[in-house]
Design an enzyme around this catalytic site. Structure first.
Site, PDB file in Angstrom:
ATOM      1  N   CYS A 195      50.634  28.861  48.578  1.00 24.50           N
ATOM      2  CA  CYS A 195      51.258  28.635  49.826  1.00 24.50           C
ATOM      3  C   CYS A 195      51.139  30.202  49.800  1.00 24.50           C
ATOM      4  O   CYS A 195      50.845  30.383  51.145  1.00 24.50           O
ATOM      5  CB  CYS A 195      52.091  27.998  50.331  1.00 24.50           C
ATOM      6  SG  CYS A 195      52.654  27.058  50.216  1.00 24.50           S
ATOM      7  N   CYS A 336      43.497  42.828  45.936  1.00 25.87           N
ATOM      8  CA  CYS A 336      43.851  41.863  47.484  1.00 25.87           C
ATOM      9  C   CYS A 336      45.222  42.207  47.419  1.00 25.87           C
ATOM     10  O   CYS A 336      45.881  43.448  46.880  1.00 25.87           O
ATOM     11  CB  CYS A 336      43.845  40.755  46.182  1.00 25.87           C
ATOM     12  SG  CYS A 336      44.773  40.234  44.280  1.00 25.87           S
TER      13      CYS A 336
END
Length: 379
Positions: A195, A336
């Protein structure tokens, strides 16, 4: 149910349940006697726990080792801004006790693992799976099958959700299908984004978590027809739903708990090929010295808009189509959010394209925000 009694205050609280002819006082007594273990108090767990507590489920266990993060508040309605940084399980307990003082809440502020799964679930009638990763999902399923527990399952992603009731004991003494009867093998690692990577509509876990609570209540009370042998699918974007029939697979064998990370193709970092890393402090020195290097951000575009380090955005899923954009003649720093996806990107680039000049920014943008520049949002 004679041994279970409802106080005058409880009778008043649950009056709308008791007024339902099919439910009545006997159904409410069954809820009070019921013991439900909810694994995960996040997106699915939040609405599910709220409704189970409000409904009067007498004994609720909560398994969650995580802490509340600001990015949780878009969907995890059990928490508020004052809970950021606090234990989810302990915060959930406090909220639920304030909602209903007539129930008991037990907290397991720990990782649900092969070492403790069977011990934790043994005292519960129903296990409700609110997890968001495949290793724990398979662990929950297998532990329920081995222990003879009902598993009320749900999962969510972006606009879509699904719900089912697994390992249900039917009137003929047979158990209904379990998760492995539908999904005997997990998808390849990285094929299904989390998610955090793929996103989820904030209202969706409220819908699906409420449906989970509904199934738990049906299982405990015997009222209605649980989703046994059926998988409910919901698409919030199109507002469509389907119910698929599922059957037991004779080939499904669960003989004991296993290493679920390994089963799902997830291995400890120390077993993987080492990659070169650079700390956020070392990156800051390079940046201030104006050293010649390239920085690549492998997150998603929406994440880049929230916070970025000015790197070139090449999402992980598009890397192989953008090889020409990645320099081979100078140092390339890949980052990231936390360093996990960038490490995976480097491994792919090194293995498939022979890069030798790639460095992972250790801890990603979260570490940079925490240790270098607190004005950069964490999410």
């Amino acid at each position: 149910m004679n041994e279970i009694a409802l106080s005058k205050e409880e009778m008043a609280r649950y009056a709308r349940h008791i007024a339902i002819p099919e439910f009545n006082i006997e159904g409410q007594k069954k809820l009070k006697q019921g013991r439900v273990l909810v694994i995960g108090s996040g997106g699915l767990g939040s609405p599910m726990l709220l409704y189970l507590a409000a409904a009067g489920v007498g004994h609720i266990g909560i398994v969650d080792f995580d802490v509340v993060d600001e990015s949780n508040l878009q969907r995890q309605v059990l928490f508020n801004i004052n809970d950021i940084g606090a234990s989810k399980a302990k915060s959930a307990k406090a909220k639920l006790e304030a909602l209903n003082p007539y129930i008991e809440i037990k907290v397991y502020d720990t990782v649900f693992s092969t070492d403790n799964a069977l011990e934790i679930i043994k005292d519960y009638d129903v296990v409700a799976d609110g997890t968001d990763n495949f290793p724990t999902r398979y662990l929950v399923n297998d532990a329920c099958v081995l222990s003879g527990k009902v598993n009320v399952y749900a999962s969510i992603f972006r606009f879509e959700g699904q719900v089912s009731v697994f390992n249900y004991l039917k009137e003929d003494g047979e158990r209904g299908p379990n998760y492995r009867d539908i999904f005997p093998e997990p998808p390849p690692p990285g094929m299904v984004p989390s998610c955090a990577e793929g996103g989820v509509l904030g209202v969706l876990p409220g819908i699906i978590g409420s449906l989970q609570a509904n199934e738990v209540i049906k299982v405990l009370t015997g009222v209605g027809e649980p989703l046994v042998g059926r998988l409910f699918l919901f698409d919030a974007a199109a507002f469509t739903s389907r119910v698929l029939k599922i059957k037991k697979n004779p080939a499904t064998k669960i003989e004991g708990l296993i290493n679920y990370d390994e089963f799902c193709g997830i291995y400890p970092e120390e077993t993987k090929k080492a990659i070169k890393e650079i700390t956020v402090q070392e990156y800051e020195v390079l940046r201030n010295d104006d050293s010649g290097f390239q920085i690549i951000d492998v997150r998603e575009p929406y994440e880049y808009k929230i916070a970025n380090l000015g790197g070139e955005l090449i999402p992980l899923g598009q890397l192989k189509d953008a090889i020409s954009k990645i320099a081979k003649d100078k140092k390339v720093i890949v980052h990231c959010r936390s360093g996990v996806r960038s490490a995976e990107a480097i491994r792919e680039l090194e293995a498939d394209f022979g890069f030798e000049n790639l460095y992972n920014l250790k801890g990603g943008i979260l570490a940079y925000s925490k240790e270098i520049d607190q004005s950069i949002p964490q999410y």
